[in-house]
Design a protein around this motif. Structure first.
Motif, short mmCIF file in Angstrom:
data_model
loop_
_atom_site.label_atom_id
_atom_site.label_comp_id
_atom_site.label_asym_id
_atom_site.label_seq_id
_atom_site.Cartn_x
_atom_site.Cartn_y
_atom_site.Cartn_z
N ASP A 1 23.45 45.93 48.14
CA ASP A 1 22.48 45.96 47.04
C ASP A 1 23.10 46.30 45.70
O ASP A 1 22.48 46.93 44.85
CB ASP A 1 21.34 46.97 47.37
CG ASP A 1 20.74 46.70 48.73
OD1 ASP A 1 20.51 45.52 49.03
OD2 ASP A 1 20.51 47.67 49.48
N GLU A 2 24.33 45.88 45.52
CA GLU A 2 25.03 46.14 44.25
C GLU A 2 24.54 45.20 43.15
O GLU A 2 24.81 45.43 41.97
CB GLU A 2 26.55 45.96 44.43
CG GLU A 2 27.20 46.96 45.39
CD GLU A 2 27.22 46.45 46.82
OE1 GLU A 2 26.59 45.41 47.10
OE2 GLU A 2 27.86 47.12 47.66
N GLY A 3 23.84 44.12 43.55
CA GLY A 3 23.42 43.12 42.57
C GLY A 3 24.39 41.94 42.57
O GLY A 3 24.87 41.50 41.53
N LYS A 4 24.66 41.45 43.79
CA LYS A 4 25.67 40.39 43.93
C LYS A 4 25.27 39.09 43.19
O LYS A 4 26.12 38.30 42.80
CB LYS A 4 25.94 40.14 45.42
CG LYS A 4 26.64 41.38 46.04
CD LYS A 4 26.88 41.25 47.52
CE LYS A 4 25.71 41.60 48.38
NZ LYS A 4 25.44 43.06 48.53
N GLY A 5 23.96 38.93 42.97
CA GLY A 5 23.49 37.75 42.24
C GLY A 5 24.01 37.70 40.81
O GLY A 5 24.16 36.63 40.23
N LYS A 6 24.27 38.84 40.24
CA LYS A 6 24.77 38.92 38.85
C LYS A 6 26.08 38.16 38.68
O LYS A 6 26.26 37.41 37.71
CB LYS A 6 25.03 40.38 38.56
CG LYS A 6 24.61 40.95 37.42
CD LYS A 6 24.02 41.41 36.33
CE LYS A 6 22.90 40.80 35.65
NZ LYS A 6 21.95 41.82 35.23
N ALA A 7 26.99 38.33 39.61
CA ALA A 7 28.29 37.67 39.51
C ALA A 7 28.14 36.17 39.72
O ALA A 7 28.80 35.38 39.04
CB ALA A 7 29.25 38.26 40.52
N THR A 8 27.27 35.80 40.65
CA THR A 8 27.05 34.37 40.88
C THR A 8 26.55 33.73 39.58
O THR A 8 26.98 32.64 39.21
CB THR A 8 26.01 34.17 42.00
OG1 THR A 8 26.38 34.99 43.09
CG2 THR A 8 25.95 32.73 42.45
N ILE B 1 31.51 43.63 43.56
CA ILE B 1 30.35 44.09 42.81
C ILE B 1 30.14 45.56 43.14
O ILE B 1 30.11 45.95 44.31
CB ILE B 1 29.07 43.28 43.16
CG1 ILE B 1 29.39 41.78 43.25
CG2 ILE B 1 27.97 43.56 42.13
CD1 ILE B 1 30.03 41.19 42.03
N VAL B 2 30.02 46.34 42.09
CA VAL B 2 29.94 47.79 42.26
C VAL B 2 28.85 48.31 41.33
O VAL B 2 28.74 47.89 40.19
CB VAL B 2 31.35 48.40 41.99
CG1 VAL B 2 31.72 48.33 40.52
CG2 VAL B 2 31.50 49.78 42.53
N LYS B 3 28.00 49.17 41.86
CA LYS B 3 26.98 49.79 40.99
C LYS B 3 27.61 50.94 40.23
O LYS B 3 28.57 51.55 40.72
CB LYS B 3 25.87 50.40 41.87
CG LYS B 3 24.61 49.60 41.92
CD LYS B 3 23.54 50.28 42.76
CE LYS B 3 22.99 49.26 43.73
NZ LYS B 3 21.79 49.72 44.41
N ALA B 4 27.05 51.29 39.10
CA ALA B 4 27.56 52.40 38.30
C ALA B 4 27.28 53.75 38.96
O ALA B 4 27.67 54.80 38.48
CB ALA B 4 26.96 52.35 36.90
N MET C 1 30.49 45.56 37.29
CA MET C 1 29.76 46.81 37.47
C MET C 1 28.32 46.62 37.03
O MET C 1 28.07 46.22 35.89
CB MET C 1 30.43 47.93 36.66
CG MET C 1 29.65 49.23 36.75
SD MET C 1 30.61 50.62 36.17
CE MET C 1 31.75 50.81 37.51
N THR C 2 27.38 46.88 37.93
CA THR C 2 25.97 46.64 37.60
C THR C 2 25.23 47.96 37.34
O THR C 2 25.71 49.04 37.70
CB THR C 2 25.26 45.91 38.76
OG1 THR C 2 25.37 46.71 39.93
CG2 THR C 2 25.87 44.55 39.01
#
Ligand code: GDP
Ligand code: IMO
Ligand code: MG
Length: 429
Positions: free
Chosen positions: A13-20, A264-267, A328-329
């Motif tokens: 749940d790091e927000g992998k969609g962001k990088a895509t 992908i890494v959360k803050a 970093m999300t």
């Protein structure tokens, strides 16, 4: 640089969609290589919000060819439900390819997932209950059903009989459940065969040819490094390889063809389900992160466990995956905190340990050693360059970069597609 692997660097749940999304102008193929509908990706595009489970989030990119590769376990009913829901909203899903070698999740896998969890009692994993573990167990035990089996009724029946023979004893005698009829499963699976047939392909061949032609392929990992069955916090993990190596075995594309690995890494950190989590917070700060970050599971709706950023975990992920860039999300979620603690090492039974301990008991006992960073109060959701960020936010990112084993190339500052600060263009290499 045509092949990108996107992986979660923490517990999912790091927000992998962001990088895509960052790569979307160039993507020709997007590949799911591990896991199944245990994944939950929420992607916000303009006013539209999409929740995806089995399909990779890259499916939302116009013109892309989505691929479900051999490493995935497929609940076919869920697949069709998801495809229909996306089509109804105008997303073109007509080009989806499904590997003939991918394994199938059936009703008995879902049932076994739930009863095994119940019987584990205090030791339960907190699975998503989607049948993921039992389907992978059958794959490894060589009694799994593959997509290609749906096209030969005889073979399918034999395989389902083989799989159910032992399981029905288990269900009836140990778990006190009803036996599952072979016909029930076979008929259910056959009912999907004709709809599935046009999508089924030798996806390994397709992807290798695409790379030969210079096409861009994005491998989108489900779950994350610390949930990987080999490299995660076993047994509190999922049942597949969610690290970058899984992109090769799970797709049939060799490791030396994978050019960049984006972690992908959360803050900060979150986790769903049971298992060790050194920086977990049980106080008002934990609640602040959960509420502000909207940390509730996309798949099961469970509140996520929350905690501060753990640099040894990021470093471990950088090493295990060969991370070339971090995205970093959710930096915006930290806005308003006076100080932000970051775990820089652990205290394990009185000794300072700088890396993730290999021993499970040590990791269970690990007490974070924190360094505190000054926070910021300015709204950062509109920031689009690094210089737009308040000085303290910049310093937080730079400090984390120095501790985390790879450069931080982009920073998420809000749920929207555009809410991102790019420091290094991922496409430029
Ligand atoms: P995944 O499993 O890695 O695909 O991530 P999920 O979709 O389960 O969880 C990530 C959540 O964070 C989603 O609801 C995203 O919309 C949201 N998100 C992603 N990036 C950011 C960001 O930079 N800031 C904020 N506030 N939310 C973000
Ligand atoms: P995405 O792709 C967070 C967790 C479950 C449980 C463990 C095993 O959205 O990051 P499983 O059903 O896979 O056998 O459950 O793994 N888990 C996830 N946690 N994000 C996910 O996926 C997850 N997929 C599985 O909560 O602890
Ligand atoms: Mg998720």
């Amino acid at each position: 640089m045509p092949a990108f692997v996107i992986i979660g660097a923490q517990w999912g749940d790091e927000g992998k969609g962001k990088a895509t999304d960052l790569l979307s102008s160039r993507i020709d193929y997007v590949v799911k290589f591990n896991g199944g509908n245990n994944a939950g990706h929420t992607v916000v595009v303009g006013d539209e919000k999409y929740a995806l489970h089995l399909l990779p989030s890259g499916i939302l990119t116009d013109g892309v060819i989505p691929v479900i590769a051999n490493g995935v376990v497929i609940d076919i009913e869920v697949l069709f439900e998801e495809l229909e829901a996306l089509s109804a909203r105008g997303v073109d899903v007509s080009r989806l390819l499904v590997s003939a070698n991918a394994h199938v999740i059936t009703q008995y896998h879902r049932t076994l997932d739930k009863v095994t969890e119940r019987f584990l009692g205090k030791r339960q994993i907190g699975t998503t209950g989607r049948g993921i573990g039992p389907a992978y167990a059958d794959k490894i035990n060589r009694v799994g059903i593959r997509i290609q089996d749906l096209f030969d009724e005889n073979i399918l029946r034999q395989k389902v009989e083989g799989a159910l023979h032992q399981k029905n004893h288990l269900l009836v005698k140990i778990y006190n459940r009803r036996a599952i009829a072979v016909d029930e499963i076979v008929n259910d699976l056959l009912s999907y065969a004709e709809r599935l047939r046009p999508m089924v392909a030798d996806t390994g061949l397709v992807l290798n040819r695409a790379l030969d032609e210079g096409k861009t392929v994005v491998f989108e990992g489900g779950q994350a490094t610390m949930l990987d069955v080999d490299h995660g916090t076993y047994p509190f993990v999922t049942s597949s390889n969610s690290t970058s190596g899984g992109a090769a075995t799970g797709s049939g594309v060799a490791p030396n063809r994978l050019d960049r690995v984006i972690g992908i890494v959360k803050a900060y950190t979150t986790r769903v389900g049971a298992g060790p989590f050194p920086t977990e917070l049980h106080d008002a700060s934990g609640e602040f992160l959960r509420t502000k970050g909207f940390e509730f599971g996309t798949t099961t709706g469970r509140p996520r466990r929350t905690g501060w950023y753990d640099a040894p975990i990021a470093r471990y992920s950088a090493r295990v995956n060969g991370v070339t860039d971090f995205v970093m999300t959710k930096l915006d979620v930290l806005t308003g905190l006076e100080t932000i603690p970051v775990c820089v090492a652990y205290d394990v039974d009185g000794e300072r340990v700088d890396e993730v301990p290999v021993s499970q008991s040590d990791f269970h006992h690990a007490v974070p050693i924190y360094e505190e960073f000054p926070g910021w109060s300015e709204d950062i959701t509109g920031a689009r360059t690094f210089e737009d960020l308040p000085k303290n936010a910049q310093n937080y990112v730079l400090a984390l970069e120095a501790m985390s084993g790879s450069r931080i190339s982009a920073i998420g500052v809000g749920p929207d597609r555009e809410a991102i600060v790019v420091r290094h263009d991922l496409l430029a290499g």
